[in-house]
Write a protein that holds these residues in place. Structure first.
Motif, short mmCIF file in Angstrom:
data_model
loop_
_atom_site.label_atom_id
_atom_site.label_comp_id
_atom_site.label_asym_id
_atom_site.label_seq_id
_atom_site.Cartn_x
_atom_site.Cartn_y
_atom_site.Cartn_z
N GLY A 153 25.52 -54.46 13.48
CA GLY A 153 24.96 -53.24 14.05
C GLY A 153 24.96 -52.06 13.09
O GLY A 153 25.14 -50.92 13.50
N THR A 154 24.72 -52.34 11.80
CA THR A 154 24.73 -51.27 10.80
C THR A 154 23.34 -51.04 10.25
O THR A 154 22.46 -51.89 10.35
CB THR A 154 25.68 -51.61 9.63
N THR A 155 23.16 -49.88 9.63
CA THR A 155 21.87 -49.52 9.06
C THR A 155 21.79 -49.80 7.57
O THR A 155 20.70 -49.90 7.03
CB THR A 155 21.57 -48.03 9.30
N HIS A 156 22.93 -49.88 6.90
CA HIS A 156 22.95 -50.09 5.45
C HIS A 156 23.73 -51.35 5.11
O HIS A 156 24.66 -51.73 5.82
CB HIS A 156 23.60 -48.91 4.73
N GLY A 157 23.34 -51.96 3.99
CA GLY A 157 24.06 -53.15 3.54
C GLY A 157 23.99 -53.29 2.03
O GLY A 157 23.04 -52.82 1.40
N VAL A 158 25.00 -53.93 1.47
CA VAL A 158 25.06 -54.17 0.04
C VAL A 158 25.80 -55.48 -0.22
O VAL A 158 26.74 -55.82 0.51
CB VAL A 158 25.73 -52.99 -0.71
N VAL B 290 14.91 -53.02 -2.59
CA VAL B 290 14.27 -51.78 -3.03
C VAL B 290 14.03 -50.87 -1.83
O VAL B 290 14.27 -49.66 -1.88
CB VAL B 290 12.95 -52.09 -3.79
N GLU B 291 13.58 -51.45 -0.72
CA GLU B 291 13.37 -50.68 0.50
C GLU B 291 14.66 -49.98 0.94
O GLU B 291 14.65 -48.80 1.28
CB GLU B 291 12.86 -51.62 1.61
N ALA B 292 15.78 -50.71 0.91
CA ALA B 292 17.06 -50.13 1.30
C ALA B 292 17.47 -49.01 0.35
O ALA B 292 18.00 -47.98 0.78
CB ALA B 292 18.14 -51.22 1.33
N PHE B 293 17.19 -49.19 -0.94
CA PHE B 293 17.50 -48.16 -1.92
C PHE B 293 16.74 -46.87 -1.61
O PHE B 293 17.33 -45.79 -1.59
CB PHE B 293 17.17 -48.66 -3.33
N PHE B 294 15.44 -46.98 -1.36
CA PHE B 294 14.66 -45.77 -1.08
C PHE B 294 15.05 -45.13 0.24
O PHE B 294 15.05 -43.90 0.36
CB PHE B 294 13.16 -46.07 -1.17
N ASP B 295 15.41 -45.93 1.25
CA ASP B 295 15.92 -45.37 2.50
C ASP B 295 17.19 -44.57 2.25
O ASP B 295 17.39 -43.49 2.81
CB ASP B 295 16.21 -46.48 3.53
N LEU B 296 18.05 -45.10 1.41
CA LEU B 296 19.33 -44.46 1.11
C LEU B 296 19.14 -43.12 0.40
O LEU B 296 19.74 -42.11 0.78
CB LEU B 296 20.19 -45.39 0.26
N ALA C 135 18.00 -63.55 -3.75
CA ALA C 135 17.18 -63.70 -2.55
C ALA C 135 18.01 -64.20 -1.38
O ALA C 135 17.92 -63.67 -0.26
CB ALA C 135 16.01 -64.63 -2.82
N ALA C 136 18.85 -65.19 -1.62
CA ALA C 136 19.71 -65.73 -0.56
C ALA C 136 20.70 -64.66 -0.08
O ALA C 136 20.97 -64.54 1.12
CB ALA C 136 20.45 -66.96 -1.05
N TYR C 137 21.24 -63.87 -1.01
CA TYR C 137 22.18 -62.82 -0.62
C TYR C 137 21.51 -61.77 0.26
O TYR C 137 22.09 -61.31 1.24
CB TYR C 137 22.78 -62.13 -1.85
N MET C 138 20.29 -61.40 -0.08
CA MET C 138 19.58 -60.38 0.70
C MET C 138 19.21 -60.91 2.09
O MET C 138 19.29 -60.18 3.08
CB MET C 138 18.34 -59.89 -0.03
N ASP C 139 18.83 -62.19 2.17
CA ASP C 139 18.54 -62.80 3.47
C ASP C 139 19.79 -62.83 4.34
O ASP C 139 19.75 -62.51 5.53
CB ASP C 139 17.97 -64.21 3.30
N GLU C 140 20.90 -63.24 3.75
CA GLU C 140 22.17 -63.29 4.48
C GLU C 140 22.60 -61.89 4.92
O GLU C 140 23.03 -61.68 6.06
CB GLU C 140 23.25 -63.91 3.60
N LEU C 141 22.46 -60.92 4.04
CA LEU C 141 22.84 -59.55 4.35
C LEU C 141 22.00 -58.98 5.50
O LEU C 141 22.53 -58.27 6.36
CB LEU C 141 22.70 -58.68 3.10
N ALA C 142 20.72 -59.30 5.54
CA ALA C 142 19.85 -58.82 6.63
C ALA C 142 20.35 -59.31 7.98
O ALA C 142 20.39 -58.55 8.95
CB ALA C 142 18.41 -59.27 6.39
N ASP D 217 28.54 -64.02 11.39
CA ASP D 217 29.11 -63.31 10.25
C ASP D 217 28.67 -61.86 10.25
O ASP D 217 27.51 -61.54 10.52
CB ASP D 217 28.69 -64.00 8.95
N LYS D 218 29.61 -60.95 9.99
CA LYS D 218 29.35 -59.52 9.97
C LYS D 218 29.71 -58.90 8.63
O LYS D 218 29.97 -57.70 8.55
CB LYS D 218 30.15 -58.84 11.09
N GLY D 219 29.70 -59.71 7.57
CA GLY D 219 30.05 -59.21 6.25
C GLY D 219 31.50 -59.48 5.92
O GLY D 219 32.26 -60.01 6.74
N ASP D 220 31.89 -59.11 4.70
CA ASP D 220 33.23 -59.43 4.21
C ASP D 220 34.20 -58.25 4.22
O ASP D 220 35.40 -58.45 4.33
CB ASP D 220 33.14 -59.97 2.78
#
Length: 100
Positions: free
Chosen positions: A64-69, A88-94, A50-57, A27-30
């Protein structure tokens, strides 16, 4: 929900966003159409961040992307009033990339 999220993206000016073709167990997202981003759409009775963030990672690696939501449906509200969820880590990176 995916179709509603596409419509919300188009209304915001992201006219290239569209539903992504399924990739089986890789899966590569929707949604696609914003370079560098993996977008997962969630419409479930019980929200499980938590499950959504694990799946998104995993999907970010597959895509092959650097950002996810994760775009999470908010009951009784439009897609534009749903939740956009990231770590939170992704937010601060952004915001660091934005120069703040």
């Amino acid at each position: 929900w995916e179709t509603a999220c596409v419509a919300a993206a188009h209304a915001a000016g992201y006219v290239h966003v569209e539903r992504k073709a399924q990739h089986g167990n890789v899966d590569k997202g929707d949604l696609t159409g914003i370079p560098g981003w993996t977008i997962e759409c969630k419409n479930e009775k019980t929200i499980s961040l938590a499950a959504y963030m694990d799946e998104l990672a995993v999907e970010k690696v597959n895509n092959g992307t650097t950002h996810g939501v994760a775009l999470v449906k908010r009951r009784g509200k439009s897609a534009g009033q749903g939740y956009a969820v990231m770590t939170v880590e992704a937010f601060f990176d952004l915001i660091k990339e934005a120069g703040w």
